[in-house]
Scaffold this motif. Sequence first.
Motif, PDB file in Angstrom:
ATOM      1  N   UNK A 191      10.571  46.987  34.532  1.00 60.76           N
ATOM      2  CA  UNK A 191      11.747  47.454  35.262  1.00 60.76           C
ATOM      3  C   UNK A 191      12.990  47.238  34.387  1.00 60.76           C
ATOM      4  N   UNK A 192      13.837  48.258  34.232  1.00 56.44           N
ATOM      5  CA  UNK A 192      14.970  48.150  33.300  1.00 56.44           C
ATOM      6  C   UNK A 192      16.185  47.381  33.857  1.00 56.44           C
ATOM      7  N   UNK A 193      15.961  46.130  34.277  1.00 64.12           N
ATOM      8  CA  UNK A 193      17.091  45.275  34.652  1.00 64.12           C
ATOM      9  C   UNK A 193      17.864  44.874  33.395  1.00 64.12           C
ATOM     10  N   UNK A 235      22.421  47.064  39.097  1.00 59.58           N
ATOM     11  CA  UNK A 235      22.421  48.520  39.249  1.00 59.58           C
ATOM     12  C   UNK A 235      21.446  49.140  38.257  1.00 59.58           C
ATOM     13  N   UNK A 236      20.643  50.053  38.764  1.00 60.84           N
ATOM     14  CA  UNK A 236      19.755  50.860  37.935  1.00 60.84           C
ATOM     15  C   UNK A 236      19.852  52.286  38.469  1.00 60.84           C
ATOM     16  N   UNK A 237      20.013  53.298  37.614  1.00 61.75           N
ATOM     17  CA  UNK A 237      20.074  54.685  38.105  1.00 61.75           C
ATOM     18  C   UNK A 237      18.860  55.011  38.958  1.00 61.75           C
ATOM     19  N   UNK A 260      20.466  41.561  44.758  1.00 61.57           N
ATOM     20  CA  UNK A 260      20.041  42.851  45.305  1.00 61.57           C
ATOM     21  C   UNK A 260      20.145  43.915  44.222  1.00 61.57           C
ATOM     22  N   UNK A 261      19.317  44.936  44.376  1.00 60.99           N
ATOM     23  CA  UNK A 261      19.328  46.075  43.473  1.00 60.99           C
ATOM     24  C   UNK A 261      19.933  47.273  44.197  1.00 60.99           C
ATOM     25  N   UNK A 262      21.001  47.820  43.632  1.00 59.89           N
ATOM     26  CA  UNK A 262      21.686  48.974  44.226  1.00 59.89           C
ATOM     27  C   UNK A 262      21.972  48.713  45.710  1.00 59.89           C
ATOM     28  N   UNK A 263      21.513  49.604  46.598  1.00 56.55           N
ATOM     29  CA  UNK A 263      21.776  49.435  48.033  1.00 56.55           C
ATOM     30  C   UNK A 263      20.635  48.728  48.746  1.00 56.55           C
ATOM     31  N   UNK A 264      19.712  48.145  47.979  1.00 54.08           N
ATOM     32  CA  UNK A 264      18.593  47.374  48.545  1.00 54.08           C
ATOM     33  C   UNK A 264      17.706  48.236  49.435  1.00 54.08           C
ATOM     34  N   UNK A 265      17.493  49.466  49.035  1.00 50.71           N
ATOM     35  CA  UNK A 265      16.638  50.400  49.780  1.00 50.71           C
ATOM     36  C   UNK A 265      15.228  49.829  49.892  1.00 50.71           C
TER      37      UNK A 265
END
Length: 605
Positions: A189-191, A216-218, A128-133
Amino acid sequence: MRKIVIILASFILIWLPTKVIHAEETSQVQTYQNPPYHVINELLTKAALEKNIPPEIVKTIAFQESSWQQFVNGAPNISSDGGIGIMQVTNDIRFDQEKLKTDIQYNINVGIQKLEEKFIGKDGTLPKLNDNNRDVLESWYFAILAYNGKGQSNSPIIKDTGERNINAYQEKIFSKLDSLNNYMGIYPIPFDFNKEDFTYSGDPYYRLSFNKLNYSIPHQLLNETKHKFQANDIVLSAEGGSFRHAPTSSAGSIKTLPSGEREAITIMDKFVYDETYKYNSSIDMRYRQYVWYKTMLDDGRVAYSASGDLKPLGKRIYGGTRYETAVAISNEGWANGADTVVIANGNKFPDALAGTPLSYQLNAPLLLTNGNSLDESTVKEIKRLNAKNAVLLGGTGVISPVISNDLTNLGISVTRYGGADRFETAIDIANKMPNKGVAVLAYGYDFPDALAIAPYAAKNGYPIFLTRTGNIPSNTAVALANYSHVIVVGGEGVINPIILKELESYKQYGGINRFDTNAKIVNELKMGTGDAFVATGGNFADALTGAVLAAKKNAPLLLTYPGSVPVPIQNTIQQQRIDTFGFFGGKAVVGTENEIGGIVQNLEY
């Protein structure tokens, strides 16, 4: 064998152009036709939005899988690996195979369902990325990977070198999504992928497994879907963007920005689809997947703007009057209603200055009234909220008993907090709040400092007391003695440091003017990051009613001139890296979005 069937069918269609073969005439051949591409665009978009999936993702997958072809040469589009239709659905006996072949809407819905199942982990846990928005396009990276298959060929990096695998399915999707949406800047995408993140099974199955499950990505580097902007949203246009008379690049341009320049524009309505096909029938509408918005430009003109590279900046929350702006703020923060409302005099600020922490504690919007009668918009909002209780801020000289009676007649239980003056009213309000050991002391004869601290005080449950410049009222001093620390807001010109010596412990936050004091409060008394609300520093009403919403959103309140941003506030936006704003009041009251947008463009992360 499939190629032979297609050739035979094509042969029949070519050589018998006047012969239409109907299903009732033969059971062997039935021809199908794809809808026009602009219709397919609508089908994909609506189906994606119904399932709360970014349409950009679904449309690009369909483009990659089939070039938006449900049918090929009049027959169902079936690939060599068994993929069916526009979404190339494979290997799933749950679904009607015949409908997958012949019903484009069914095929789209099934493809979306399978993508959704990947996203929620129904077919196995994915990173997942961050909170998976769900609205963040990049959040769908791993679900897209799994849609095509969790094989080694879709590893985000090349196994041996650790370099980015640009040939992976999901990488192709995002690269194509970028180009199909006005080059919005989403790719790459900056993964921060590393070799250790993945395990490769090798021969014979060549499966890909995930060792790292959270990335995590800002948020400032991510992109949300551009299909959900609503009226009064404020966005930054595309760099060097052209604003059109109609929703197509074929229409004339009203205005074109210089290269590299953006402009803050206001969304006026929900999106519309690209209409280039009306102007030029030869245009391939598969390459017009973005949508358009009717927008108001900074100079007040109205034009259409393409969605692809729009950057969200915030939202304007306002009404035609201060009373209606308070109602708009209530709608924004309490859309589902509220048991209690707090009501203040819309023309007199003193008794209301201490009301924000109480409103927040009660989870109540703060509405405004005239001194002697309830504003019609306020009455309507109380009814919409289905409120059962009302708290009046100020004595009967501030809010007339007539108003209390009118509320009672509406079936509202009324409580009044008020004293002989503004200082006593603040004490009365403070007595209704739990003592957390910290209190706020603000200058009582003007509003900016008290309102600048109000969201922070409310969020932390600190009451606001009021003082004069040269002395602390005796009853206020007695009340403050019950607190171990006092936050004093206002410079030495409004609160003389000499009068603070009687306090047990305090710290004063003050500047040379209201904007400087506001900046010191926001920079030193931290709230949430990234968001803020903006109100005029020249009038109290919008900041007063908006401060409760700011507290609820854990965001600071920034004060500004109507048409320009004071230097201390500019510096605060940069220092705190604030990039999303709620603007309280109409453009004539706070029209600083274009200047703020320029500051945001230059933020460094």
